[in-house]
Design a protein around this motif. Structure first.
Motif, PDB file in Angstrom:
ATOM      1  N   SER A  18       0.817  -1.202   0.000  1.00  0.00           N
ATOM      2  CA  SER A  18       0.000   0.000   0.000  1.00  0.00           C
ATOM      3  C   SER A  18       0.857   1.262   0.000  1.00  0.00           C
ATOM      4  O   SER A  18       1.878   1.348   0.684  1.00  0.00           O
ATOM      5  N   LEU A  71      -3.634  -9.430   6.686  1.00  0.00           N
ATOM      6  CA  LEU A  71      -3.330  -9.150   5.285  1.00  0.00           C
ATOM      7  C   LEU A  71      -2.937 -10.425   4.579  1.00  0.00           C
ATOM      8  O   LEU A  71      -2.505 -11.384   5.198  1.00  0.00           O
ATOM      9  N   TYR A 112      -5.747  -6.120   2.279  1.00  0.00           N
ATOM     10  CA  TYR A 112      -5.791  -5.640   3.665  1.00  0.00           C
ATOM     11  C   TYR A 112      -7.208  -5.821   4.198  1.00  0.00           C
ATOM     12  O   TYR A 112      -8.171  -5.362   3.590  1.00  0.00           O
ATOM     13  N   CYS A 155      -4.192  -2.784   9.753  1.00  0.00           N
ATOM     14  CA  CYS A 155      -5.109  -3.840   9.313  1.00  0.00           C
ATOM     15  C   CYS A 155      -5.178  -4.947  10.361  1.00  0.00           C
ATOM     16  O   CYS A 155      -4.276  -5.109  11.177  1.00  0.00           O
ATOM     17  N   THR A 201      -0.793 -11.677   1.076  1.00  0.00           N
ATOM     18  CA  THR A 201       0.043 -11.329  -0.070  1.00  0.00           C
ATOM     19  C   THR A 201      -0.121 -12.430  -1.108  1.00  0.00           C
ATOM     20  O   THR A 201      -0.098 -13.614  -0.773  1.00  0.00           O
ATOM     21  N   GLU A 252       1.564   3.018   3.460  1.00  0.00           N
ATOM     22  CA  GLU A 252       2.595   2.621   4.416  1.00  0.00           C
ATOM     23  C   GLU A 252       3.487   3.822   4.723  1.00  0.00           C
ATOM     24  O   GLU A 252       3.871   4.552   3.819  1.00  0.00           O
ATOM     25  N   ALA A 260      -5.196   0.248   5.729  1.00  0.00           N
ATOM     26  CA  ALA A 260      -4.431  -0.184   4.558  1.00  0.00           C
ATOM     27  C   ALA A 260      -2.934  -0.108   4.820  1.00  0.00           C
ATOM     28  O   ALA A 260      -2.155   0.222   3.938  1.00  0.00           O
ATOM     29  N   THR A 261      -2.548  -0.410   6.051  1.00  0.00           N
ATOM     30  CA  THR A 261      -1.129  -0.507   6.394  1.00  0.00           C
ATOM     31  C   THR A 261      -0.933  -1.761   7.232  1.00  0.00           C
ATOM     32  O   THR A 261      -1.892  -2.318   7.774  1.00  0.00           O
ATOM     33  N   PHE A 262       0.326  -2.178   7.362  1.00  0.00           N
ATOM     34  CA  PHE A 262       0.610  -3.349   8.191  1.00  0.00           C
ATOM     35  C   PHE A 262       0.123  -3.138   9.617  1.00  0.00           C
ATOM     36  O   PHE A 262      -0.420  -4.043  10.242  1.00  0.00           O
TER      37      PHE A 262
END
Length: 102
Positions: free
Chosen positions: A48, A81, A68, A78, A83, A51, A73-75
């Motif tokens: 994202s 997530l 997410y 959220c 990948t 980040e 919408a970041t580690f």
């Protein structure tokens, strides 16, 4: 004896792989409009842009899609997530999908 070499059109195979990737991503992104789970945001070709750090161009190689879930919408923001990295091949063997959740 006849030559039984199988010739594979690698350009056509590559285009087919890209088409599959784009359509799969579009279907998943549409679930933001018509939710069936807690999907919050989707990053395409890397992480994202929300980040706070900038991992650089190398981050584009990390994943084709990052999904997410939850409320951010970041580690850090959220709840979960995923990948997803697509790989395709010119060999007619069955395709597989792989993902990682955290």
């Amino acid at each position: 004896m006849a030559d039984r070499t199988i010739r594979i059109d690698t350009v056509r195979a590559s285009r087919a792989g890209h088409t599959f990737h784009e359509r799969w991503a579009a279907r998943r992104i549409l679930q933001l409009v018509f939710p069936k789970d807690s999907l919050f945001a989707v990053a395409v070709e890397g992480i994202s842009t929300d980040e706070p750090t900038s991992p650089g161009k190398a981050a584009e190689e990390v994943a084709d899609l990052v999904l997410y879930f939850g409320k951010g919408a970041t580690f850090a923001s959220c709840d979960r997530l995923e990948t997803i990295q697509f790989k395709y091949q010119v060999d007619p063997a069955p395709e597989t999908a792989s993902g990682r959740s955290s």
